[in-house]
Structures are given as structure tokens and as C-alpha cells.
Design an enzyme around this catalytic site. Structure first.
Site, PDB file in Angstrom:
ATOM      1  N   ARG A 128      95.896  14.061  47.636  1.00  0.00           N
ATOM      2  CA  ARG A 128      96.966  13.455  46.830  1.00  0.00           C
ATOM      3  C   ARG A 128      97.309  12.043  47.308  1.00  0.00           C
ATOM      4  O   ARG A 128      98.035  11.298  46.649  1.00  0.00           O
ATOM      5  CB  ARG A 128      98.209  14.355  46.864  1.00  0.00           C
ATOM      6  CG  ARG A 128      98.980  14.302  48.173  1.00  0.00           C
ATOM      7  CD  ARG A 128      99.893  15.492  48.355  1.00  0.00           C
ATOM      8  NE  ARG A 128     101.125  15.435  47.596  1.00  0.00           N
ATOM      9  CZ  ARG A 128     102.272  14.905  48.003  1.00  0.00           C
ATOM     10  NH1 ARG A 128     102.327  14.295  49.191  1.00  0.00           N
ATOM     11  NH2 ARG A 128     103.342  14.958  47.271  1.00  0.00           N
ATOM     12  N   TRP A 135     100.666   4.320  59.214  1.00  0.00           N
ATOM     13  CA  TRP A 135     100.223   4.780  60.546  1.00  0.00           C
ATOM     14  C   TRP A 135      98.909   5.536  60.485  1.00  0.00           C
ATOM     15  O   TRP A 135      98.129   5.504  61.441  1.00  0.00           O
ATOM     16  CB  TRP A 135     101.323   5.514  61.303  1.00  0.00           C
ATOM     17  CG  TRP A 135     101.600   6.958  61.013  1.00  0.00           C
ATOM     18  CD1 TRP A 135     101.941   7.498  59.833  1.00  0.00           C
ATOM     19  CD2 TRP A 135     101.616   8.038  61.972  1.00  0.00           C
ATOM     20  NE1 TRP A 135     102.179   8.841  59.970  1.00  0.00           N
ATOM     21  CE2 TRP A 135     101.992   9.202  61.276  1.00  0.00           C
ATOM     22  CE3 TRP A 135     101.378   8.146  63.346  1.00  0.00           C
ATOM     23  CZ2 TRP A 135     102.125  10.449  61.895  1.00  0.00           C
ATOM     24  CZ3 TRP A 135     101.511   9.378  63.961  1.00  0.00           C
ATOM     25  CH2 TRP A 135     101.878  10.513  63.245  1.00  0.00           C
ATOM     26  N   ASP A 136      98.601   6.179  59.358  1.00  0.00           N
ATOM     27  CA  ASP A 136      97.287   6.825  59.214  1.00  0.00           C
ATOM     28  C   ASP A 136      96.178   5.820  59.506  1.00  0.00           C
ATOM     29  O   ASP A 136      95.129   6.164  60.069  1.00  0.00           O
ATOM     30  CB  ASP A 136      97.057   7.297  57.771  1.00  0.00           C
ATOM     31  CG  ASP A 136      98.001   8.393  57.335  1.00  0.00           C
ATOM     32  OD1 ASP A 136      99.220   8.200  57.449  1.00  0.00           O
ATOM     33  OD2 ASP A 136      97.522   9.443  56.861  1.00  0.00           O
ATOM     34  N   ASN A 172     105.638   1.942  54.073  1.00  0.00           N
ATOM     35  CA  ASN A 172     105.110   3.297  54.312  1.00  0.00           C
ATOM     36  C   ASN A 172     103.671   3.440  53.766  1.00  0.00           C
ATOM     37  O   ASN A 172     102.786   4.003  54.412  1.00  0.00           O
ATOM     38  CB  ASN A 172     106.070   4.263  53.598  1.00  0.00           C
ATOM     39  CG  ASN A 172     105.753   5.748  53.721  1.00  0.00           C
ATOM     40  OD1 ASN A 172     106.651   6.571  53.739  1.00  0.00           O
ATOM     41  ND2 ASN A 172     104.502   6.142  53.766  1.00  0.00           N
ATOM     42  N   ARG A 181     110.903   1.528  52.925  1.00  0.00           N
ATOM     43  CA  ARG A 181     110.764   2.028  54.300  1.00  0.00           C
ATOM     44  C   ARG A 181     109.390   1.712  54.865  1.00  0.00           C
ATOM     45  O   ARG A 181     108.448   1.452  54.120  1.00  0.00           O
ATOM     46  CB  ARG A 181     110.982   3.536  54.319  1.00  0.00           C
ATOM     47  CG  ARG A 181     110.020   4.310  53.428  1.00  0.00           C
ATOM     48  CD  ARG A 181     110.282   5.796  53.525  1.00  0.00           C
ATOM     49  NE  ARG A 181     109.343   6.580  52.782  1.00  0.00           N
ATOM     50  CZ  ARG A 181     109.539   7.048  51.548  1.00  0.00           C
ATOM     51  NH1 ARG A 181     110.667   6.780  50.910  1.00  0.00           N
ATOM     52  NH2 ARG A 181     108.623   7.791  50.965  1.00  0.00           N
ATOM     53  N   GLU A 248     108.497  10.196  44.731  1.00  0.00           N
ATOM     54  CA  GLU A 248     107.306  11.048  44.865  1.00  0.00           C
ATOM     55  C   GLU A 248     107.663  12.469  45.273  1.00  0.00           C
ATOM     56  O   GLU A 248     106.802  13.345  45.317  1.00  0.00           O
ATOM     57  CB  GLU A 248     106.324  10.418  45.870  1.00  0.00           C
ATOM     58  CG  GLU A 248     106.641  10.596  47.348  1.00  0.00           C
ATOM     59  CD  GLU A 248     107.795   9.738  47.872  1.00  0.00           C
ATOM     60  OE1 GLU A 248     108.512   9.105  47.050  1.00  0.00           O
ATOM     61  OE2 GLU A 248     107.995   9.732  49.100  1.00  0.00           O
ATOM     62  N   GLY A 282     107.129   9.194  59.743  1.00  0.00           N
ATOM     63  CA  GLY A 282     105.776   9.751  59.667  1.00  0.00           C
ATOM     64  C   GLY A 282     105.776  11.250  59.902  1.00  0.00           C
ATOM     65  O   GLY A 282     104.801  11.921  59.600  1.00  0.00           O
ATOM     66  N   ASP A 284     107.460  13.808  58.413  1.00  0.00           N
ATOM     67  CA  ASP A 284     108.310  14.357  57.368  1.00  0.00           C
ATOM     68  C   ASP A 284     107.802  15.745  57.012  1.00  0.00           C
ATOM     69  O   ASP A 284     106.795  15.836  56.336  1.00  0.00           O
ATOM     70  CB  ASP A 284     108.365  13.432  56.142  1.00  0.00           C
ATOM     71  CG  ASP A 284     107.009  12.797  55.795  1.00  0.00           C
ATOM     72  OD1 ASP A 284     106.271  12.378  56.678  1.00  0.00           O
ATOM     73  OD2 ASP A 284     106.699  12.762  54.601  1.00  0.00           O
ATOM     74  N   GLU A 515      93.930  17.706  56.876  1.00  0.00           N
ATOM     75  CA  GLU A 515      94.861  16.729  57.483  1.00  0.00           C
ATOM     76  C   GLU A 515      95.567  17.300  58.713  1.00  0.00           C
ATOM     77  O   GLU A 515      96.048  16.560  59.572  1.00  0.00           O
ATOM     78  CB  GLU A 515      95.920  16.292  56.456  1.00  0.00           C
ATOM     79  CG  GLU A 515      96.767  17.459  55.997  1.00  0.00           C
ATOM     80  CD  GLU A 515      97.980  17.118  55.145  1.00  0.00           C
ATOM     81  OE1 GLU A 515      98.477  15.990  55.194  1.00  0.00           O
ATOM     82  OE2 GLU A 515      98.437  18.037  54.438  1.00  0.00           O
TER      83      GLU A 515
HETATM   84  O1  LIG Z   1      98.818  11.188  55.301  1.00  0.00           O
HETATM   85  C1  LIG Z   1      99.743  10.411  54.596  1.00  0.00           C
HETATM   86  C2  LIG Z   1     101.152  10.770  54.975  1.00  0.00           C
HETATM   87  O2  LIG Z   1     101.415  12.087  54.458  1.00  0.00           O
HETATM   88  C3  LIG Z   1     102.688  12.640  54.751  1.00  0.00           C
HETATM   89  O3  LIG Z   1     103.758  11.895  54.263  1.00  0.00           O
HETATM   90  C4  LIG Z   1     103.654  11.320  52.962  1.00  0.00           C
HETATM   91  O4  LIG Z   1     104.067  12.241  51.967  1.00  0.00           O
HETATM   92  C5  LIG Z   1     105.464  12.376  51.711  1.00  0.00           C
HETATM   93  C6  LIG Z   1     105.648  13.315  50.534  1.00  0.00           C
HETATM   94  O5  LIG Z   1     104.894  12.946  49.443  1.00  0.00           O
HETATM   95  C7  LIG Z   1     106.109  11.016  51.476  1.00  0.00           C
HETATM   96  O6  LIG Z   1     107.460  11.101  51.176  1.00  0.00           O
HETATM   97  C8  LIG Z   1     105.909  10.206  52.760  1.00  0.00           C
HETATM   98  O7  LIG Z   1     106.576   8.987  52.655  1.00  0.00           O
HETATM   99  C9  LIG Z   1     104.420  10.001  52.918  1.00  0.00           C
HETATM  100  O8  LIG Z   1     104.183   9.220  54.051  1.00  0.00           O
HETATM  101  C10 LIG Z   1     102.819  12.734  56.257  1.00  0.00           C
HETATM  102  O9  LIG Z   1     103.985  13.378  56.652  1.00  0.00           O
HETATM  103  C11 LIG Z   1     102.727  11.325  56.872  1.00  0.00           C
HETATM  104  O10 LIG Z   1     102.795  11.404  58.275  1.00  0.00           O
HETATM  105  C12 LIG Z   1     101.400  10.703  56.484  1.00  0.00           C
HETATM  106  O11 LIG Z   1     101.403   9.360  56.892  1.00  0.00           O
END
Ligand SMILES: OC[C@H]1O[C@H](O[C@H]2O[C@H](CO)[C@@H](O)[C@H](O)[C@H]2O)[C@H](O)[C@@H](O)[C@@H]1O
Length: 571
Positions: A128, A135-136, A172, A181, A248, A282, A284, A515
Site C-alpha cells: 500500500r 526513515w524507510d 513523512n 509532519r 489516509e 515512525g 505508529d 515489512e
Molecule cells: O513503511 C512505511 C511506513 O508505514 C507505517 O506508517 C505509515 O502508515 C500510516 C498509516 O497509513 C501513516 O499514518 C504513517 O504516517 C505512515 O508513515 C509505519 O508505521 C512507518 O514506520 C513506516 O515508515
């Protein structure tokens, strides 16, 4: 629909009546037209925006694949195990599946998309997540460098430098709804990694002023002053002001804040901010940011107890210390080519002082000498969260954000991985994210590839300070477990290697790189949180390639037995 969202509030960061705020977004998301809330906000429109809005009052992917020129990896020859060698070769080729270029021509005249445009190609996490993430990308870049794709690594960093120039900070991810953010500040570390690999001083000098701009963003927006006795310290927290559901995750946030709660308006606004701040971390979401830590049948919604902005996280301060130290060093070494001698001296001394002050604050507020470990600091209780272990505590050892007193104490260094070792001994898989079982994805039983990288690097770094190999066996076991978890879950979902590893007959897919992983086994993906587990996957591929290059004598397991990598004693 119960119209509780204040639709008159126009967020400054995100200005689209489709992707950010407004009746169309609200109606589509709360109607749950798509199982995943992110699907709708990632669709480009097929008609101009006014026609879409008009139709409401009555989308093609903008990315194209980058052509790849694959070449054999030289270091692959040193990977002894042929299954691992074949698998890593697969990962080396998989970058082309995750690499895209922004293509405006696929958008019709007047149509809109939530993607933030960039000039150069980029790598996405996968699943998705079809846009790049802040940070990824550090762990992706580590993998690209392992793959010899230096110019793609550089393209990614240049996109980020452009973003910092344009927006004043690194968002982000590359979507309009991520513009309020950031994420853990890894940009300086990315430039460092690229520089270590290529020794390209010109690139470093070009990046330097932009990295300073990013540093100012963090300093200005996230600094907190903490009083302890008659002393005053400054440290940083994650901090996003936000007054509405994340587009999102609209359905999820809307329900968390409004459904069956009796929150005052202030509590609602605070929770929206803490949710967005949680995404900035990161992590979340995780029990590190909540007041209720573990799930019980009586728990209504742990997320409602989020207190993200009141936590001073160890890793954020370690990353900022590293930024300060690195900027000081680079100004000292290369500053004369880009500025006057006076400025160079001033900047070097400024960043040195900032790093010194931060380390003093971390030492006083985050360091626990008895446990030889760092812990987050809680601004509400004015205390360290000494009971909450997480691998975030290992960032300072990886990055070197350690007081001299600790760095030169063999007795202390001999204890810094005691907690980590004991926690690893409890499960057969990789290192858990926390010890709390909350059902949130950044908690037990999930383990995440970037945190394995940090832990292994920290162990190798401390061995250097100790000038012995005390932690090398522990680092190796963690590397073995990380490689095995990714390999076995890939194999069990249909992964195969011609001539080496036959595809399992009960599988229809071609092997998934997950992941996150379940630390209770060597074969299962992670789960939980607000979206289903994703595959691709940028940081898993990057970390795995780094591990197999560093520990090239690892042997692929047969994936039927668990508990095969026992942790060593550390006496
Ligand atoms: O691998 C990508 C990122 O995936 C997670 O967070 C992301 O998804 C959340 C929900 O859709 C969104 O709100 C958040 O801002 C996104 O970064 C994961 O927790 C992250 O660490 C990662 O970078």
C-alpha cells in the site's frame, strides 16, 4: 453521518478538497468504500478537480517503472550458502519492482493527484506504500549501496534535499497529506552512508546547507525545556499540531476520537495531534506513546490514551546528536570550500556545543546507570520510563551518543546489552519492538527490520570501544535470526531459487518479503495495527542485504525447526 468534524477548519499543510479535508473525503472515508483508508487518498482523479467536486455535489498511476541495468554482485561470491546466495540475488533484482519515476503526463488536463512530485527516480516500501517514506529510505539506501546502485541512492537523497528546500523540512512521505509532519530524521545519516561509500565530497558540500535547514526545523518546532532541580535541559520530542483525522486513516482516527467518547473539544484536538505525532515518530503506534500499555478484554481503545508529545524519545535525541556532531565535523573538514573561515569556525563550534549540551541532557534525563541503558523520558510524570524496554535504547550506542564516562567504562559497557540479551532469549525470532502486547503494530510480538539493523550495529560498535569481541556472538545470532525470519517467511509464501530451492507445492505466490515479523517464530510475518501486513519490502530487503554482506558465512535454515539460534551467555 454524524457531522462532528469541524469542516470549517482548513489545515494549512494540505490544501485539497479531495485529499485533505472536506465533505467529499469525509463521506467516502466514513462510508468505508475501500477496506484500507489509504486507497482513496492515493487515487489520482480521472476528471479535473472541479468536475469531481461537481459530480460529488450531484484516477492512472502517475509513476512509471525505471529501466534497470542489472549487473552481478561481486560480494555475493563470498556468501557461502547457495540458498542465501540465490535469495540475495533475487533481492538485488527486486529493486526494479520498487523503483518509480514521477510522471505528470499520465494525469489528464486539470486532474489532480495526492503525490508530491519529484524530479528523480525513487524507491518505495511496497504494498500500500507506493510513495517514498522518510526513515524507510535510509535502510533502502543501505540496500541500494549493497547492490551497487549508487546513483539511484544519490537520486533518492537529492529528492529529499529538494523536499527540504521546498517545504523547509522532510515530510513523512511523498504525499500531500503527509505535509504536516516529518519522520525520524535520517537525512544526515543517509548523506553519511552515501559519502562513506563513494567519498564524493562535492555532493556532501552541496548537501551541507540543506542539512542545516533540516536541523533548524527540528530545533525550532520540537525543542522542549526540562527543569530538574536548579538545572535546565533542552531535548526534543516529536510534535505535530493537527486538528482532524489523518486523511489516509480517516475512518480509524474519526472513530478513535469520536465514537463513544465523551471527550471535550480540547481532548479531541489533543488526540488528533497525538495521533499525527505518533505517525511522525515512525512507530505508529506503540505502548511507548500510550498510558495504557497492554491489551485486556476490558480495554476500549488503547489509542485513546496516546500521550505522544509528552514523551522524549531516546532515538530522536540520538539522531539529533549525530546530526550535530556530523555537521560540526563536516564544517570543520570541508567548510572552508563553501564559506568563510570565520563562518566555518563559528558553525563548527556551534554544532559542537549543541551536541555537548544534548549529551549532558541525555545523560541526566535518559540514562539509567543501574540498568546501563537509556530510556524515554515522560514529561507528564517527570520521570524516565525505566520499565519500558525497546531497541530504541540502542540508537545511542550505534550512533555514538554516549557520555565519555560510559564509553570508557568497561564495567558499564559489559552490561549494556544485558536487557537485550535476556529479551532475545525469551523468543526464537528477532528482537521484539517492546515487551508489551497491546495489539498495536510497534509492540510485542512484532519485530521490525530497521530495529535489528540498529541493534546489530550497536553491538558491533560497542565491541570496537571495548576492543574485543564480547558482543560479536550476540550480533551474529541476531543476524542469523533476522536473515532466517525473512528467508523462511519468503520461502513459505512461494519463494524459490532455480536449481537450489524448489517452490513449495502448496503455494501460489512467489515469495513475500514482509515489512515486519512475529518474534515468536522464524517463519511468520508480523500483524496488528491499522492496516494488514505489507509486502515488498524496501527496508526488509535493504537490511537483509546488509546482513548477508556483513555476515557472509550464515547458513540458510530448513525452516521447519524453531529455536535453533540460541543466544550466548554474556558473563
Ligand atoms: O513503511 C512505511 C511506513 O508505514 C507505517 O506508517 C505509515 O502508515 C500510516 C498509516 O497509513 C501513516 O499514518 C504513517 O504516517 C505512515 O508513515 C509505519 O508505521 C512507518 O514506520 C513506516 O515508515
Amino acid at each position: 453521518l454524524d457531522l462532528q468534524v469541524d469542516d470549517s477548519f482548513q489545515p494549512r499543510f494540505c490544501n485539497s478538497p479531495i485529499y485533505c479535508e472536506g465533505p467529499l473525503l469525509k463521506t467516502v472515508q466514513l462510508a468505508k468504500l475501500f477496506p484500507d483508508s489509504k486507497t482513496f487518498v492515493d487515487m489520482p482523479t480521472k476528471k479535473p478537480v472541479d468536475q469531481v467536486l461537481e459530480a460529488f455535489n450531484s484516477l492512472g498511476k502517475t509513476l512509471i517503472k525505471q529501466a534497470f541495468n542489472h549487473f552481478p554482485l561481486q560480494w555475493l561470491k563470498k556468501v557461502k550458502d547457495l540458498k542465501y546466495r540465490g535469495w540475495i540475488d533475487n533481492l538485488h533484482h527486486a529493486w526494479s519492482q520498487l523503483t518509480f519515476k514521477f510522471n505528470t503526463s499520465s494525469l489528464c488536463e486539470g486532474c489532480v493527484s495526492s503525490t508530491l512530485p519529484v524530479k528523480r527516480p525513487f524507491v518505495v516500501p511496497g504494498g500500500r506504500f507506493r510513495e517514498f517514506y522518510y526513515w524507510d529510505s535510509y535502510f533502502v539506501i543501505e540496500g541500494l549501496l549493497q547492490s551497487g546502485l549508487d546513483s539511484l541512492a544519490r537520486d533518492m537523497i537529492e529528492n529529499f534535499l529538494d523536499f527540504v528546500d521546498t517545504y523547509g523540512f522532510m515530510p513523512n512521505g511523498a504525499r500531500i497529506y503527509y505535509l504536516n509532519r516529518s519522520q525520524p530524521p535520517f537525512l544526515t545519516e543517509m548523506v553519511k552512508l552515501y559519502y562513506q561509500e563513494t567519498k564524493n565530497v562535492d555532493f556532501l558540500k552541496k548537501a551541507l546547507p540543506v542539512l542545516e535547514k533540516e536541523y533548524s526545523f527540528w530545533l525550532k518546532n520540537t525543542t522542549v525545556t526540562i527543569h530538574q532541580g536548579d538545572k535546565k535541559y533542552k531535548l526534543n520530542h516529536y510534535n505535530v499540531e493537527n486538528h482532524s483525522p489523518r486523511p489516509e486513516s480517516y475512518y480509524e482516527d474519526y472513530n478513535t476520537v469520536y465514537n463513544g467518547t465523551n471527550f471535550t473539544t480540547k481532548q479531541q484536538l489533543d488526540l488528533f495531534s497525538d495521533l499525527a505525532t505518533g505517525a511522525e515518530t515512525g512507530w505508529d503506534y506503540t505502548s511507548r506513546w500510550t498510558k495504557v500499555k497492554d491489551y485486556t478484554p476490558d480495554t476500549t481503545d488503547i489509542l485513546r490514551t496516546l500521550d505522544t508529545r509528552n514523551i522524549i524519545p531516546v532515538e530522536l535525541n540520538a539522531l539529533l546528536w549525530s546530526m550535530e556532531t556530523t555537521l560540526a565535523g563536516w564544517y570543520q573538514d570541508f567548510g572552508s570550500d563553501i564559506t568563510t573561515d570565520k563562518q566555518r569556525a563559528r558553525k563548527t563550534s556551534y554544532y559542537k556545543k549543541q551536541a555537548k549540551k544534548r549529551l549532558e541532557a541525555m545523560d541526566s534525563l535518559l540514562w539509567n546507570q543501574d540498568q546501563a541503558s537509556f530510556f524515554d523520558y515522560n514529561l507528564t510524570s517527570h520521570a524516565r520510563n525505566d520499565d519500558d524496554y525497546s531497541p530504541a535504547s540502542l540508537y545511542p550506542f550505534w550512533l555514538g551518543a554516549i557520555p565519555d564516562r560510559v564509553r570508557h567504562s568497561t564495567e558499564t559497557l559489559n552490561r549494556v546489552f544485558d536487557l537485550t540479551r535476556d529479551i532475545l532469549a525469551k523468543t526464537p525470532g528477532i528482537l521484539t519492538t517492546t515487551t508489551h502486547n497491546s495489539t498495536m503494530q510497534w509492540d510485542f510480538p512484532n519485530g521490525w527490520p530497521p530495529l535489528q539493523y540498529v541493534a546489530i550495529k550497536a553491538m558491533l560498535q560497542v565491541d570496537q570501544w571495548l576492543e574485543n569481541e564480547r558482543y560479536a556472538p550476540l550480533a551474529k545470532v541476531l543476524a542469523e535470526r533476522a536473515a532466517a525470519s525473512a528467508f523462511c517467511s519468503w520461502y513459505l509464501t512461494g519463494g524459490s531459487i532455480p536449481g537450489e530451492l524448489q517452490k513449495l507445492s502448496n503455494t501460489t505466490d512467489n515469495g513475500h518479503m514482509f515489512e515486519k515479523f512475529d518474534v515468536r517464530s522464524l517463519t511468520a510475518s508480523g500483524f496488528g495495527g491499522e492496516y494488514t501486513v505489507q509486502v515488498g519490502f524496501g527496508w526488509t530487503n535493504g537490511v537483509t542485504m546488509w546482513i548477508l554482506n556483513k555476515f557472509s558465512d550464515l547458513v540458510a535454515p530448513d525452516c521447519t525447526s524453531s529455536n535453533i539460534y540460541q543466544v550466548p551467555n554474556l558473563n
